[in-house]
Design a protein around this motif. Structure first.
Motif, short mmCIF file in Angstrom:
data_model
loop_
_atom_site.label_atom_id
_atom_site.label_comp_id
_atom_site.label_asym_id
_atom_site.label_seq_id
_atom_site.Cartn_x
_atom_site.Cartn_y
_atom_site.Cartn_z
N GLY A 36 -17.95 -12.11 -0.08
CA GLY A 36 -17.57 -12.92 1.08
C GLY A 36 -16.07 -12.90 1.27
N SER A 37 -15.61 -13.63 2.25
CA SER A 37 -14.19 -13.72 2.53
C SER A 37 -13.48 -14.53 1.45
CB SER A 37 -13.95 -14.37 3.90
OG SER A 37 -14.67 -13.70 4.91
N SER A 38 -12.15 -14.48 1.49
CA SER A 38 -11.36 -15.23 0.52
C SER A 38 -11.51 -16.74 0.74
CB SER A 38 -9.88 -14.84 0.66
OG SER A 38 -9.08 -15.53 -0.27
N LYS A 39 -11.58 -17.47 -0.37
CA LYS A 39 -11.61 -18.94 -0.35
C LYS A 39 -12.83 -19.52 0.35
CE LYS A 39 -6.55 -19.24 -0.42
NZ LYS A 39 -6.48 -19.48 -1.87
N GLN A 40 -13.97 -18.86 0.17
CA GLN A 40 -15.22 -19.36 0.75
C GLN A 40 -16.19 -19.90 -0.29
OE1 GLN A 40 -14.67 -20.08 3.89
NE2 GLN A 40 -16.46 -19.04 4.72
N ASP A 154 -12.62 -10.73 -9.01
CA ASP A 154 -11.67 -9.89 -8.25
C ASP A 154 -12.02 -8.40 -8.38
OD1 ASP A 154 -10.19 -12.17 -7.51
OD2 ASP A 154 -9.06 -12.09 -9.38
N PHE A 155 -13.28 -8.10 -8.32
CA PHE A 155 -13.72 -6.70 -8.44
C PHE A 155 -13.12 -5.83 -7.35
CE2 PHE A 155 -16.91 -3.26 -7.98
CZ PHE A 155 -17.00 -2.83 -9.29
N HIS A 156 -12.78 -6.44 -6.21
CA HIS A 156 -12.21 -5.69 -5.09
C HIS A 156 -10.82 -5.17 -5.40
CE1 HIS A 156 -11.02 -9.89 -4.66
NE2 HIS A 156 -9.93 -9.47 -4.05
N TYR A 157 -10.16 -5.71 -6.44
CA TYR A 157 -8.83 -5.22 -6.82
C TYR A 157 -8.89 -3.82 -7.42
CZ TYR A 157 -6.55 -9.78 -6.15
OH TYR A 157 -6.03 -10.93 -5.62
N LEU A 158 -10.03 -3.45 -7.98
CA LEU A 158 -10.16 -2.12 -8.57
C LEU A 158 -10.06 -1.06 -7.49
CD1 LEU A 158 -13.16 -2.69 -11.01
CD2 LEU A 158 -10.73 -2.69 -11.58
N SER A 159 -9.58 0.11 -7.86
CA SER A 159 -9.55 1.22 -6.91
C SER A 159 -10.97 1.59 -6.52
CB SER A 159 -8.86 2.43 -7.53
OG SER A 159 -9.64 2.95 -8.61
N GLY A 185 -16.44 -10.34 -5.50
CA GLY A 185 -15.43 -9.58 -4.76
C GLY A 185 -15.29 -10.04 -3.32
N VAL A 186 -14.13 -9.75 -2.76
CA VAL A 186 -13.84 -10.08 -1.37
C VAL A 186 -14.18 -8.88 -0.50
CG1 VAL A 186 -12.06 -10.73 0.30
CG2 VAL A 186 -12.05 -11.73 -1.99
N TRP A 187 -15.35 -8.90 0.08
CA TRP A 187 -15.76 -7.92 1.09
C TRP A 187 -16.94 -8.52 1.85
CZ3 TRP A 187 -16.34 -6.35 -4.19
CH2 TRP A 187 -17.63 -6.42 -4.70
N LEU A 188 -17.34 -7.88 2.92
CA LEU A 188 -18.38 -8.44 3.78
C LEU A 188 -19.67 -7.63 3.79
CD1 LEU A 188 -16.20 -9.53 6.86
CD2 LEU A 188 -16.90 -10.89 4.88
N GLU A 189 -19.67 -6.46 3.12
CA GLU A 189 -20.87 -5.62 3.08
C GLU A 189 -21.82 -6.13 2.00
OE1 GLU A 189 -17.43 -2.58 2.88
OE2 GLU A 189 -17.69 -4.73 2.52
N ALA A 209 -21.59 -15.59 -0.07
CA ALA A 209 -20.88 -16.87 -0.18
C ALA A 209 -20.20 -17.25 1.13
CB ALA A 209 -19.85 -16.80 -1.30
N ASP A 210 -20.16 -16.35 2.09
CA ASP A 210 -19.51 -16.61 3.37
C ASP A 210 -20.31 -17.58 4.25
OD1 ASP A 210 -17.03 -15.53 3.67
OD2 ASP A 210 -17.59 -14.14 5.26
N ARG A 211 -21.59 -17.68 4.01
CA ARG A 211 -22.44 -18.47 4.89
C ARG A 211 -22.25 -19.97 4.67
NH1 ARG A 211 -29.09 -18.68 5.15
NH2 ARG A 211 -29.20 -20.46 6.58
N TRP A 212 -21.81 -20.64 5.71
CA TRP A 212 -21.69 -22.10 5.70
C TRP A 212 -22.33 -22.64 6.98
CZ3 TRP A 212 -20.06 -25.60 2.12
CH2 TRP A 212 -19.42 -25.08 0.98
N ASP A 213 -23.48 -23.28 6.86
CA ASP A 213 -24.12 -23.88 8.01
C ASP A 213 -23.36 -25.14 8.44
OD1 ASP A 213 -25.96 -21.91 7.81
OD2 ASP A 213 -27.64 -23.18 7.18
#
Length: 252
Positions: A36-40, A154-159, A185-189, A209-213
């Motif tokens: 999801g996005s950061s801080k969600q 923070d898996f998204h930090y890896l190359s 990780g921070v991604w949307l896929e 984790a991005d989903r907030w009703d």
């Protein structure tokens, strides 16, 4: 297994479609991806649903490759890592992994009213491992009967290349061990890891984790009102909810 962490936001709201899905997925013998996005609420989710004794955490670095990630896992599992003079077939330096355990025992000396407690350290023979070989990592973890969840923050930090390499290794972890990874990780896929390795299909479950009703965002505001001992006007709350882009971070 489950417990409340003091590090959670005081106005944390448990979401049935996220928290309950996460808890139910833990028993399905599959690896989990929280995205999801950061801080969600990705990190707060796993802190809310797991006790600290249930897992180890590895914080990924943008300078890491697969061997550094594997070394990080071994260190958090309790191994001391030193470099070997030998090189593996991949060209990477082999490592020595040394694990120490402390044994507590008691014995009676000088009569029944005098007890002496002794502490002994048992050192296992160091293992020489190829940090790029997932089979060596599995062998090392099995040798100490490791049984905790392995959380990669923070898996998204890896190359991208390191993410792909680990996605291949994750299949071996699934087939050759019972170790469960929770990748954050921070991604949307939804299927990022299975895009990197199609063989992970059916072996990985994703939690958005991005989903907030809207009702849950209302709860965040309501709990916040109680904590601040204030009462916001309904028009103000509606304005915030209509313009927060469904982001709990903006709400808070």
């Amino acid at each position: 297994m489950f417990g409340i962490s003091r590090e959670l936001p005081l106005n944390y709201v448990s979401r049935k479609y996220v928290d309950e899905k996460f808890v139910n997925s833990l028993a399905r013998e599959k690896h989990l991806v929280i995205y999801g996005s950061s801080k969600q609420g990705k990190t707060s989710l796993r802190k809310h649903c797991l006790k600290e004794d249930d897992y180890i955490v590895i914080h990924c670095s943008n300078k890491w490759e697969l061997e550094h990630l594997n070394e990080g896992i071994l260190k958090q599992a309790g191994y001391e890592i030193t470099l070997s003079s030998e090189k593996s077939s991949s060209g990477a330096r082999k490592i020595f992994a040394n694990f120490k355990t402390t044994i507590f025992g008691s014995g009676a000396e000088g009569g029944g009213d005098h007890t002496k407690t002794q502490t002994e350290k048992e050192t296992k023979t160091p293992l020489e491992l190829d940090p790029c070989d997932v089979n060596d990592i599995i062998k090392a973890l099995k040798s100490i009967e490791f049984n905790k969840y392995i959380i990669l923050e923070d898996f998204h930090y890896l190359s991208t290349e390191a993410q792909k390499d680990f996605s291949v290794a994750l299949k071996a972890f699934h087939e050759n061990s019972r170790f469960c990874f929770i990748v954050i990780g921070v991604w949307l896929e939804e299927n990022r890891l299975t895009v990197f390795n199609g063989d992970l299909t059916g072996r990985v479950l994703s939690i958005n984790a991005d989903r907030w009703d809207r009702d849950d965002l209302k709860k965040v505001i309501s709990i916040g009102e109680g904590l601040l001992n204030v009462k916001f006007e309904n028009n103000f709350k509606s304005h915030i909810l209509n313009n927060c882009f469904d982001s709990v971070h903006i709400i808070q």
